[in-house]
Design a protein around this motif. Structure first.
Motif, PDB file in Angstrom:
ATOM      1  N   ILE A 112       1.017  -1.241   0.051  1.00  0.00           N
ATOM      2  CA  ILE A 112       0.115   0.061  -0.121  1.00  0.00           C
ATOM      3  C   ILE A 112       0.762   1.245   0.032  1.00  0.00           C
ATOM      4  N   ILE A 113       1.508   1.314   0.516  1.00  0.00           N
ATOM      5  CA  ILE A 113       3.448   2.448   0.760  1.00  0.00           C
ATOM      6  C   ILE A 113       5.003   1.498  -0.305  1.00  0.00           C
ATOM      7  N   LYS A 114       4.351   2.836  -1.379  1.00  0.00           N
ATOM      8  CA  LYS A 114       5.809   2.575  -1.889  1.00  0.00           C
ATOM      9  C   LYS A 114       6.595   3.181  -2.360  1.00  0.00           C
ATOM     10  N   VAL A 115       7.748   3.491  -1.205  1.00  0.00           N
ATOM     11  CA  VAL A 115       8.926   4.573  -1.327  1.00  0.00           C
ATOM     12  C   VAL A 115      10.438   3.951  -2.248  1.00  0.00           C
ATOM     13  N   GLN A 116      10.411   5.192  -3.326  1.00  0.00           N
ATOM     14  CA  GLN A 116      11.663   4.427  -4.105  1.00  0.00           C
ATOM     15  C   GLN A 116      12.697   5.627  -4.388  1.00  0.00           C
ATOM     16  N   ASN A 117      13.411   5.633  -3.771  1.00  0.00           N
ATOM     17  CA  ASN A 117      14.522   5.875  -4.181  1.00  0.00           C
ATOM     18  C   ASN A 117      14.557   7.629  -3.598  1.00  0.00           C
ATOM     19  N   VAL A 118      14.284   7.866  -2.345  1.00  0.00           N
ATOM     20  CA  VAL A 118      13.605   9.048  -2.228  1.00  0.00           C
ATOM     21  C   VAL A 118      14.253   9.921  -1.384  1.00  0.00           C
ATOM     22  N   SER A 119      15.082  11.311  -1.270  1.00  0.00           N
ATOM     23  CA  SER A 119      15.366  12.056  -0.687  1.00  0.00           C
ATOM     24  C   SER A 119      14.809  13.303  -0.120  1.00  0.00           C
ATOM     25  N   LYS A 120      16.005  13.995   0.585  1.00  0.00           N
ATOM     26  CA  LYS A 120      15.408  15.445   1.248  1.00  0.00           C
ATOM     27  C   LYS A 120      16.040  16.040   1.959  1.00  0.00           C
TER      28      LYS A 120
ATOM     29  N   LEU B 256       9.989  11.087   7.179  1.00  0.00           N
ATOM     30  CA  LEU B 256       9.717  10.329   6.213  1.00  0.00           C
ATOM     31  C   LEU B 256       8.346  10.141   6.790  1.00  0.00           C
ATOM     32  N   LEU B 257       8.170   9.989   7.346  1.00  0.00           N
ATOM     33  CA  LEU B 257       6.903  10.027   8.150  1.00  0.00           C
ATOM     34  C   LEU B 257       5.891  11.272   7.564  1.00  0.00           C
ATOM     35  N   ASN B 258       6.322  12.290   7.384  1.00  0.00           N
ATOM     36  CA  ASN B 258       5.745  13.258   7.015  1.00  0.00           C
ATOM     37  C   ASN B 258       5.777  13.564   5.429  1.00  0.00           C
ATOM     38  N   LEU B 259       6.235  12.430   4.689  1.00  0.00           N
ATOM     39  CA  LEU B 259       6.456  12.305   3.377  1.00  0.00           C
ATOM     40  C   LEU B 259       5.628  11.371   2.641  1.00  0.00           C
ATOM     41  N   ILE B 260       5.330  10.215   4.028  1.00  0.00           N
ATOM     42  CA  ILE B 260       4.379   9.629   3.421  1.00  0.00           C
ATOM     43  C   ILE B 260       2.786   9.815   3.936  1.00  0.00           C
ATOM     44  N   ALA B 261       3.382  10.745   5.014  1.00  0.00           N
ATOM     45  CA  ALA B 261       1.510  11.117   5.163  1.00  0.00           C
ATOM     46  C   ALA B 261       1.545  12.371   4.068  1.00  0.00           C
ATOM     47  N   GLY B 262       2.167  13.421   2.870  1.00  0.00           N
ATOM     48  CA  GLY B 262       1.692  13.554   2.574  1.00  0.00           C
ATOM     49  C   GLY B 262       1.789  14.919   3.254  1.00  0.00           C
ATOM     50  N   ILE B 263       2.289  15.727   3.876  1.00  0.00           N
ATOM     51  CA  ILE B 263       2.393  16.969   4.593  1.00  0.00           C
ATOM     52  C   ILE B 263       4.257  17.689   4.144  1.00  0.00           C
ATOM     53  N   ASP B 264       4.991  16.983   3.737  1.00  0.00           N
ATOM     54  CA  ASP B 264       6.123  16.957   3.145  1.00  0.00           C
ATOM     55  C   ASP B 264       6.283  16.703   1.831  1.00  0.00           C
ATOM     56  N   THR B 265       7.387  17.386   0.741  1.00  0.00           N
ATOM     57  CA  THR B 265       7.165  16.775   0.042  1.00  0.00           C
ATOM     58  C   THR B 265       8.470  16.421  -0.713  1.00  0.00           C
ATOM     59  N   PRO B 266       9.280  15.520  -1.373  1.00  0.00           N
ATOM     60  CA  PRO B 266      10.479  14.717  -1.639  1.00  0.00           C
ATOM     61  C   PRO B 266      11.233  15.953  -2.348  1.00  0.00           C
ATOM     62  N   ASN B 267      12.538  15.807  -2.812  1.00  0.00           N
ATOM     63  CA  ASN B 267      12.881  16.443  -3.741  1.00  0.00           C
ATOM     64  C   ASN B 267      13.893  15.717  -4.659  1.00  0.00           C
ATOM     65  N   ALA B 268      13.356  14.275  -4.127  1.00  0.00           N
ATOM     66  CA  ALA B 268      14.036  13.429  -5.512  1.00  0.00           C
ATOM     67  C   ALA B 268      13.097  12.203  -4.757  1.00  0.00           C
ATOM     68  N   GLY B 269      12.770  11.151  -6.435  1.00  0.00           N
ATOM     69  CA  GLY B 269      12.166  10.172  -5.785  1.00  0.00           C
ATOM     70  C   GLY B 269      10.927   9.888  -6.244  1.00  0.00           C
ATOM     71  N   GLN B 270      10.231   9.069  -5.850  1.00  0.00           N
ATOM     72  CA  GLN B 270       8.757   8.941  -6.052  1.00  0.00           C
ATOM     73  C   GLN B 270       8.591   7.744  -4.577  1.00  0.00           C
ATOM     74  N   LEU B 271       6.673   7.961  -4.367  1.00  0.00           N
ATOM     75  CA  LEU B 271       5.747   7.951  -3.090  1.00  0.00           C
ATOM     76  C   LEU B 271       5.154   7.685  -3.797  1.00  0.00           C
ATOM     77  N   PHE B 272       4.514   5.873  -3.669  1.00  0.00           N
ATOM     78  CA  PHE B 272       2.697   5.691  -4.148  1.00  0.00           C
ATOM     79  C   PHE B 272       2.101   5.134  -2.615  1.00  0.00           C
ATOM     80  N   VAL B 273       1.639   5.561  -2.093  1.00  0.00           N
ATOM     81  CA  VAL B 273       0.443   5.236  -1.568  1.00  0.00           C
ATOM     82  C   VAL B 273      -0.827   5.376  -2.080  1.00  0.00           C
ATOM     83  N   ALA B 274      -1.850   3.507  -1.630  1.00  0.00           N
ATOM     84  CA  ALA B 274      -2.532   3.283  -2.759  1.00  0.00           C
ATOM     85  C   ALA B 274      -2.570   3.513  -4.558  1.00  0.00           C
ATOM     86  N   ASN B 275      -1.348   3.180  -5.107  1.00  0.00           N
ATOM     87  CA  ASN B 275      -0.802   3.249  -6.168  1.00  0.00           C
ATOM     88  C   ASN B 275      -0.764   4.857  -6.370  1.00  0.00           C
TER      89      ASN B 275
END
Lengths: 386, 223
Positions: free
Chosen positions: B4-12, B50-69
């Motif tokens: 349900i959550i897929k964090v790919q090469n995320v940097s902040k 990382l929690l904030n990025l997954i929850a969508g209250i912050d955005t990453p500088n790089a990478g992809q963040l899939f939550v429920a596709n």
């Protein structure tokens, strides 16, 4: 409804601060109302002036008279519909502080040129018939508890001696802006006594009032009238009634302009006060706004909350101020010298301006807190320590 | 079943006073639906980020963040706000309830963004409060509740919209032992009984033990 509940509860979160801010706005609205009333009352003569009336006075100064004989010549100018004349009397009624205009007029023509002073037919006929009669405005009658048949005794200053007049009419003002605090009596009465007691001062009038058929021709007619008396001993200066009144109040113009300016400065000051309150309130709620944004509330919701609270406080203050300003203006009228302002009332435009000012204060005060709340990122909002 | 959550090469990286501060380095993480994951690590390790990025209250500088596709890293701020309202329930360390609203009003708050009727909102908020055992305190203001009760109200607020995932940032960090125990039991129940995917950040090893899995972060790297 829940959003309104939150706005209401937010506004009352710091009750003392909100109460003081609301009182500040109310006081500002009251001060604004009083100052604007002084300004508009001072200019009431301008509002009451008619576009189709010209005033011809002595060119050198208003205090110098014009010959009575000018009237017939002025009447002959094309475009002139009616000519009447008036003469400032001055004098003292009971006490020097009892100021109101006392003017000698031509009873046959004066009320035709000034239809805004309303007399009954019977009052008019009696006034014309009795040489020592006078008519007074309803405001004077109320103020000094005078009625038809009473005798008014004036102590003359410009025209020395004791002058007795019998009240034969109480005129009603046609408009709210019409001056109902004047006394008119027959110029013939004044002229006869001058002939008997101070020969050489008779046969003169203070100024002519000329009713013209088309106000668009006022400049042309004025020039023609003044040309009639060019190079005479008493040259005239003819101008519209508005310009004439403006000239009268020009001497106090600086003070009135300052008061006018001050009324808006007060609005500006209270805008800063509420702005400061809103900035403090929004700053204290930085974390809460971050929570709300986190829950999915968007910018428009945050704007609504801050703007709503600001408007709530400003409108509450504005309403409180307006509620009190009407009786305060009424009591203010009681304490200022009688007759100082012929018309002293809170105008509708002042009320509209006060309401607009309250709305403006509410909106302007919310701008900076809104910008700050929107610019603050959620993560920074959670880190914020107030 | 895809995670349900897929964090790919995320940097902040944060910019603080003109200095670049790297917080997360090329993070890869997958969380299965219905999982209960605890993120642990020392202060400054990047776990809250990382929690904030997954929850969508912050955005990453790089990478992809899939939550429920949904790749939430590509969503606009407005879209992200809407997405959060529909998919994420938040539990904070300091509860973050609105002090001028009652427990019921606080729980109902996220529902104001939905199309539910007043009666439906009432029913849903009362159900959420019942789940956390505070239906009898729904008219109380936060200051009239204990810390543990406030956090239970916050949990009710987090679950009232029936979100896909629940995220908690140190949910027991400000509570005494007993209250913390109650909250962890409640989270366990939400995970097991209601099949909620839960992700928490914690310093407390005891709290982490209650999760199904634990991952550690150190200096921005998952270890």
């Amino acid at each position: 409804m829940k959003v309104f509940k939150l706005i209401f509860k937010n506004a009352l979160r710091h009750k003392l601060r909100t109460i003081l801010t609301v009182l500040g706005i109310a006081v500002a609205v009251i001060a604004f109302g009083i100052l604007r009333t002084v300004v508009t009352s001072w200019s009431a003569g301008l509002e009451a002036s008619a576009a189709n009336r010209l005033i011809a006075r002595q060119a050198i100064s208003f205090i110098f008279p014009l010959p009575y004989t000018y009237g017939a010549k002025i009447s002959s100018v094309p475009g002139v519909e009616e000519v009447t004349y008036a003469n400032w009397f001055g004098g003292v009624y009971i006490d020097k502080n009892n100021f109101f205009s006392r003017i000698a007029v031509d009873p046959e023509t004066f009320f035709t040129v000034y239809p805004e002073y309303i007399l009954t037919k019977q009052e008019m006929e009696t006034f014309k018939r009795e040489r020592n009669s006078c008519v007074i405005g309803s405001k004077i009658a109320k103020q000094y508890n005078l009625k038809v048949g009473d005798v008014m005794t004036l102590e003359g200053d410009i025209y020395p001696g004791e002058w007795q007049f019998t009240i034969r009419g109480i005129y009603q003002p046609k408009e709210k802006s019409t001056d109902a605090s004047q006394m008119f009596f027959q110029w013939d009465y004044l002229n006869e006594r001058m002939k008997q007691e101070m020969s050489g001062r008779d046969g003169n009038v203070g100024w002519y009032i000329i009713k013209i058929s088309n106000s668009a021709n006022s400049a042309e007619i004025s020039t023609k009238i003044d040309a009639l008396f060019k190079n005479s001993n008493a040259e005239t200066k003819t101008e519209t009634e508005r310009a004439f009144t403006q000239g009268f109040i020009a001497s106090s113009g600086a003070i009135i302009t300052a008061m006018d300016f001050m009324s808006f400065v007060i609005v500006g000051i209270i805008m800063l006060v509420l702005g400061n309150t809103m900035i403090m309130a929004a700053r204290e709620r930085t974390r809460e706004y971050a929570v709300m944004k986190t829950l999915g509330f968007s910018a428009k919701h945050i704007i609504g909350l801050i703007l709503g609270e600001s408007l709530f406080v400003s409108m509450l203050g504005g309403a409180l101020g307006l509620f009190f300003v009407i009786p305060i203006v009424a009591s203010f009228e009681e304490v200022i010298p009688k007759g100082f302002f012929p018309v002293f009332r809170l105008e509708e435009t002042t009320i509209i301006m006060a309401i607009s000012a309250a709305i403006l204060i509410g909106v302007a005060s919310a701008v900076f807190p809104i910008i700050r709340a929107l610019k603050t990122k959620i993560v920074d909002g959670f880190r914020f320590v107030g | 079943m895809p995670p349900i959550i897929k964090v790919q090469n995320v940097s902040k990286t944060y910019i603080r006073d003109n200095f670049e501060v790297p917080v997360l380095n090329n993070i890869n993480l997958e969380i299965e639906e219905g999982d209960f994951l605890a993120l642990m690590g020392p202060s400054g390790s990047g776990k809250t980020t990382l929690l904030n990025l997954i929850a969508g209250i912050d955005t990453p500088n790089a990478g992809q963040l899939f939550v429920a596709n949904t790749d939430i890293a590509t969503l606009s701020e407005t879209a992200l706000a809407k997405w959060r309202a529909n998919n994420v329930g938040f539990i904070f360390q300091f509860y973050n309830l609105i002090p001028v609203l009652t427990a019921f009003d606080n729980v109902e708050l996220p529902l104001l963004l939905t199309n539910l009727s007043k009666a439906e909102r009432k029913k849903q908020a009362e159900t959420a409060l019942e789940i956390v055992g505070l239906k009898d305190r729904m008219d109380h203001y936060p200051k009239q509740l204990s810390g543990g009760q406030e956090q239970r109200v916050a949990i009710a607020r987090a679950i009232v919209t029936d979100p896909l995932i629940i995220v908690g940032d140190e949910p027991t960090g400000d509570l005494d032992k007993n209250s913390a125990e109650e909250i962890l039991t409640l989270l366990e129940r939400l995970n097991k009984e209601f099949k909620k995917t839960i992700l928490i950040v914690t310093h407390d090893p005891h709290a982490a033990e209650r999760a199904n899995h634990t991952r550690h972060l150190e200096k921005g790297d998952l270890v």
